[in-house]
Design an enzyme around this catalytic site. Sequence first.
Site, mmCIF file in Angstrom:
data_model
loop_
_atom_site.group_PDB
_atom_site.id
_atom_site.type_symbol
_atom_site.label_atom_id
_atom_site.label_comp_id
_atom_site.label_asym_id
_atom_site.label_seq_id
_atom_site.Cartn_x
_atom_site.Cartn_y
_atom_site.Cartn_z
ATOM 1 N N LYS A 110 20.562 72.111 17.879
ATOM 2 C CA LYS A 110 21.158 70.870 17.405
ATOM 3 C C LYS A 110 22.805 70.894 17.134
ATOM 4 O O LYS A 110 23.353 72.208 16.829
ATOM 5 C CB LYS A 110 20.536 70.256 15.856
ATOM 6 C CG LYS A 110 19.331 69.468 16.478
ATOM 7 C CD LYS A 110 18.742 68.718 15.467
ATOM 8 C CE LYS A 110 17.475 68.027 15.803
ATOM 9 N NZ LYS A 110 16.554 67.398 14.828
ATOM 10 N N ARG B 64 10.148 72.761 14.843
ATOM 11 C CA ARG B 64 10.180 72.181 16.402
ATOM 12 C C ARG B 64 11.327 72.800 16.985
ATOM 13 O O ARG B 64 12.394 72.764 16.641
ATOM 14 C CB ARG B 64 10.247 70.731 15.995
ATOM 15 C CG ARG B 64 10.434 69.725 17.310
ATOM 16 C CD ARG B 64 10.653 68.368 16.888
ATOM 17 N NE ARG B 64 10.623 67.691 18.166
ATOM 18 C CZ ARG B 64 11.644 67.330 18.864
ATOM 19 N NH1 ARG B 64 12.768 68.085 18.567
ATOM 20 N NH2 ARG B 64 11.854 66.472 20.008
HETATM 21 C C1 8Y4 Z 1 19.690 69.751 22.109
HETATM 22 C C2 8Y4 Z 1 18.519 69.189 22.341
HETATM 23 C C3 8Y4 Z 1 20.440 69.429 20.969
HETATM 24 C C4 8Y4 Z 1 17.947 68.218 21.658
HETATM 25 C C5 8Y4 Z 1 19.809 68.504 20.334
HETATM 26 C C6 8Y4 Z 1 18.684 67.877 20.612
HETATM 27 C C7 8Y4 Z 1 13.377 65.991 15.500
HETATM 28 C C8 8Y4 Z 1 12.469 65.277 15.906
HETATM 29 C C9 8Y4 Z 1 13.943 65.152 17.370
HETATM 30 C C10 8Y4 Z 1 13.408 66.518 14.206
HETATM 31 C C11 8Y4 Z 1 11.170 65.698 14.107
HETATM 32 C C12 8Y4 Z 1 16.694 66.715 19.270
HETATM 33 C C13 8Y4 Z 1 11.684 64.055 18.189
HETATM 34 C C14 8Y4 Z 1 16.719 65.432 18.883
HETATM 35 N N1 8Y4 Z 1 14.518 65.626 16.475
HETATM 36 N N2 8Y4 Z 1 11.016 65.011 15.489
HETATM 37 N N3 8Y4 Z 1 12.857 64.501 17.270
HETATM 38 N N4 8Y4 Z 1 12.140 66.304 13.577
HETATM 39 N N5 8Y4 Z 1 10.094 65.482 13.482
HETATM 40 N N6 8Y4 Z 1 18.082 67.056 19.657
HETATM 41 O O1 8Y4 Z 1 14.411 67.032 13.645
HETATM 42 O O2 8Y4 Z 1 15.974 67.576 19.528
HETATM 43 S S1 8Y4 Z 1 14.861 64.603 18.886
#
Ligand code: 8Y4
Length: 298
Positions: free
Chosen positions: A243, A277
């Site tokens: 992130k 996750r």
């Molecule tokens: C690169 C790729 C950098 C993806 C950032 C991202 C969470 C979540 C997401 C979380 C829960 C993400 C669906 C955002 N984040 N579900 N989901 N908790 N429960 N960004 O923190 O991965 S998507």
Amino acid sequence: MQSPAPPGFRAALVFVSQKRFVMKMNFAGRELDLSRCQVMGVLNVTPDSFSDGGRFNRPDAALVRARQMVADGASFIDIGGESTRPGAAPVSVQEELDRVCPVVELAARELDVVVSVDTSAPEVMAETAKLGAGLINDIRALQREGAPEVVARAGIPVCVMHIQGEPDTMQDRPEYQDVCREVSAFLEERVRAAGLAGVRSDRILLDPGFGFGKSLDHNLQLLASLEYLRSLGYPLLVGVSRKSMLGHITGRGVNERLPASLAAATIAAMKGAGIIRVHDVAETVDAVRVVTAVKEAG
Ligand code: 8Y4
């Protein structure tokens, strides 16, 4: 020192000694002990995710990726068909169903893993639960009309995540007086709404929602105070993998954030997260194993 057993989770808490307890949760027939940190692998099924040059059809390509994550030690696969990136085009419920359902059905049937569905749509929750999903992961904390009732009827656990605002605009100017107290109050209110709709308290996980309407400082305060959220009595799910908070700290691009992601996952596991996750399952499983080994020696 081990933390005391959190309140509000009496039914599923089994003491195995004076010092240690296990926090068991049942995900559509699969029982997992969340007092040992588990790893959830991310599986995006948005159209750009599997350009496979015609070798597989899309669900088969997704299943190949999922199978590898299970081999790498994931206990959960989180399947999502809606991009929550700011600026991403909204996805219709039908489109989300078409993307997610074939993969959920295949993964639930073929793999020894809990299939989690990353969705806010009650229709997707209901349909995927029928297809064998073991967890609903809702970044909008069951705020869509009918979502709490659908989860209650499905009889599977749900992860309730904190978000300030809507994905499109949440990072514009995130503001809090006291981020930990406000995230905690929001989650307690959503737990209450879930309970009123009939969701059992031993089927709830909480998530502070790293990056969802939060500045770097807000994210750091939340990670530093993860024990405070744990004291609400529910297992915690944490998503920090790759992130932008890690980009801000290290100056690294999204594909150079593995070491930072492992550090953040290790901190979360030490502070009592039940599920992490991540995109990089094998590496995170090793990091979490070290934390578990140290905890069990202490
Ligand atoms: C690169 C790729 C950098 C993806 C950032 C991202 C969470 C979540 C997401 C979380 C829960 C993400 C669906 C955002 N984040 N579900 N989901 N908790 N429960 N960004 O923190 O991965 S998507």
